[in-house]
Design a protein around this motif. Structure first.
Motif, PDB file in Angstrom:
ATOM      1  N   GLU A 153       2.026   7.915   2.372  1.00  0.00           N
ATOM      2  CA  GLU A 153       2.217   9.107   3.201  1.00  0.00           C
ATOM      3  C   GLU A 153       2.661  10.316   2.393  1.00  0.00           C
ATOM      4  O   GLU A 153       2.552  11.444   2.843  1.00  0.00           O
ATOM      5  N   GLN A 154       3.216  10.070   1.193  1.00  0.00           N
ATOM      6  CA  GLN A 154       3.749  11.181   0.402  1.00  0.00           C
ATOM      7  C   GLN A 154       3.065  11.261  -0.957  1.00  0.00           C
ATOM      8  O   GLN A 154       2.760  10.243  -1.569  1.00  0.00           O
ATOM      9  N   GLU A 155       2.919  12.509  -1.422  1.00  0.00           N
ATOM     10  CA  GLU A 155       2.317  12.749  -2.731  1.00  0.00           C
ATOM     11  C   GLU A 155       3.084  11.999  -3.833  1.00  0.00           C
ATOM     12  O   GLU A 155       2.484  11.403  -4.726  1.00  0.00           O
ATOM     13  N   ALA A 156       4.408  12.017  -3.749  1.00  0.00           N
ATOM     14  CA  ALA A 156       5.221  11.365  -4.789  1.00  0.00           C
ATOM     15  C   ALA A 156       4.963   9.857  -4.847  1.00  0.00           C
ATOM     16  O   ALA A 156       4.991   9.255  -5.926  1.00  0.00           O
ATOM     17  N   GLY A 176      -6.421   1.819  -6.149  1.00  0.00           N
ATOM     18  CA  GLY A 176      -6.867   2.205  -4.810  1.00  0.00           C
ATOM     19  C   GLY A 176      -5.719   2.533  -3.878  1.00  0.00           C
ATOM     20  O   GLY A 176      -4.642   1.951  -3.976  1.00  0.00           O
ATOM     21  N   GLY A 177      -5.946   3.486  -2.974  1.00  0.00           N
ATOM     22  CA  GLY A 177      -4.907   3.856  -2.022  1.00  0.00           C
ATOM     23  C   GLY A 177      -5.466   4.214  -0.660  1.00  0.00           C
ATOM     24  O   GLY A 177      -6.626   4.592  -0.523  1.00  0.00           O
ATOM     25  N   GLN A 178      -4.612   4.072   0.344  1.00  0.00           N
ATOM     26  CA  GLN A 178      -4.988   4.365   1.719  1.00  0.00           C
ATOM     27  C   GLN A 178      -3.727   4.826   2.432  1.00  0.00           C
ATOM     28  O   GLN A 178      -2.647   4.304   2.163  1.00  0.00           O
ATOM     29  N   GLY A 179      -3.844   5.803   3.310  1.00  0.00           N
ATOM     30  CA  GLY A 179      -2.673   6.245   4.044  1.00  0.00           C
ATOM     31  C   GLY A 179      -2.865   7.635   4.616  1.00  0.00           C
ATOM     32  O   GLY A 179      -3.833   8.326   4.291  1.00  0.00           O
ATOM     33  N   PHE A 180      -1.912   8.043   5.450  1.00  0.00           N
ATOM     34  CA  PHE A 180      -2.023   9.326   6.132  1.00  0.00           C
ATOM     35  C   PHE A 180      -2.104  10.496   5.150  1.00  0.00           C
ATOM     36  O   PHE A 180      -2.632  11.548   5.478  1.00  0.00           O
ATOM     37  N   LEU A 181      -1.581  10.332   3.928  1.00  0.00           N
ATOM     38  CA  LEU A 181      -1.675  11.392   2.913  1.00  0.00           C
ATOM     39  C   LEU A 181      -3.132  11.780   2.664  1.00  0.00           C
ATOM     40  O   LEU A 181      -3.455  12.948   2.482  1.00  0.00           O
TER      41      LEU A 181
END
Ligand code: C2E
Ligand code: MG
Ligand code: MG
Ligand code: MG
Length: 283
Positions: free
Chosen positions: A236-239, A251-256
């Motif tokens: 959810e966060q850039e950091a 790989g990534g997934q999320g509201f961000l």
């Protein structure tokens, strides 16, 4: 008096349970109708390459809005569909619509699809998936199924047979929600997964919690050794994204990066991804 209030509480309690049971039955009936009417829709959430922020695929997530009940969360209707034997037809409907939509997307993008535990004890599941892909003309090599450890526990032999048959035509298999529930490293020896999805429980605390960091790093090292791809969920966060890149997570997934959206809005994600603009859009 104490007795009476005690008894009163019991009455209230059972009435609440009765109300809850009634509500489940109401949802079940409405859901049956919706599935027959073709009213459950696939939404799609982007899965990205964490370094480039380009979309590499989408996870299919079922969405349902009833005329009376309104929008019912998947966390509510999926378990009811499972318990009441509606998950098979629901799943077929959502996969058919998803494959029809994703057919025209760039060919290098994969589509992932969740299978519930009860579907992994039913040998028809594999046949239905293959038939649906055949009918829609969706390349099986672009499909990935997501299963959980719970789904493998009921009847491991049956699950393995289904998975083997799907794998034969090129469908990939991901272990979903890794790190929650009945995690067993033994399972990773017995079963070959193409991908592992790290549960979002670890990500939410990655910035302020040393254990989560160590656990994620250990999972990443293990996946590398076992030759499995990795996607971290719930970013959810850039950091958090930056930290995961430092750890070497691909790989990534999320509201961000994007919330699940319908097929039309998914085309907007694809345009942004090609312009390399997902990063900007996310902020
Ligand atoms: P899942 O497979 O682990 O899917 C990921 C869930 O996390 C989705 O919830 C998604 O909306 C949510 N999510 C994604 N990014 C974030 C984030 O950054 N923060 C937070 N807080 N949440 C995030 P959703 O759509 O409510 O689905 C819940 C579960 O219902 C899914 O968990 C999956 O187990 C099940 N499900 C959904 N659609 C289907 C389906 O078509 N078939 C089956 N069998 N199960 C499904
Ligand atoms: Mg999933
Ligand atoms: Mg998950
Ligand atoms: Mg989940």
């Amino acid at each position: 008096h104490a007795k009476r209030s005690g008894r009163g509480r019991v009455v209230v309690y059972s009435r609440e349970m009765e109300e809850a049971a009634k509500r489940v039955t109401r949802i079940e009936q409405a859901l049956r109708r919706a599935v027959s009417a073709g009213e459950v829709e696939p939404h799609f959430q982007p899965i990205v390459d964490l370094r480039t922020r380009r979309i590499i695929g989408f996870e299919t997530l079922a969405r349902w809005t009833d005329g009376d009940l309104g929008s019912v969360p998947a966390t509510v209707f999926i378990p009811i569909a499972e318990e009441r034997g509606i998950i098979g037809p629901l799943s077929q409907l959502v996969l058919r619509k998803a494959a029809e939509a994703a057919r025209s997307w760039p060919k290098d993008l994969f589509l992932s699809f969740n299978l519930s535990p009860s579907q992994l004890v039913d040998q028809n599941t594999g046949l239905h998936i293959l038939a649906t892909l055949d009918r829609t003309g969706f390349d099986p090599r672009r499909l990935e199924i997501e299963i959980t450890e719970t789904g493998l526990m009921n009847d491991p032999a049956s699950a393995e047979k289904i998975v083997e048959n799907l794998r034969r035509v090129g469908i990939r298999v991901a272990l979903d929600d890794f790190g929650t529930g009945q995690s067993s490293l033994g399972r990773l020896r017995e079963f070959h997964f193409d991908k592992l999805k790290i549960d979002r429980a670890f990500v939410s605390s990655i910035l302020d919690d040393r254990p989560s960091e160590h656990i994620i790093r250990a999972i990443l090292a293990m996946c590398e050794g076992l030759g499995m791809d990795v996607v971290t969920e719930g970013i959810e966060q850039e950091a958090q994204a930056e930290r995961l890149v430092q750890f070497g997570c691909a790989g990534g997934q999320g509201f961000l990066f994007g919330r699940p959206v319908d097929a039309d809005a998914t085309l907007g994600y694809l345009r942004d991804s090609f312009r390399g603009a997902l990063r900007v859009k996310a902020i």
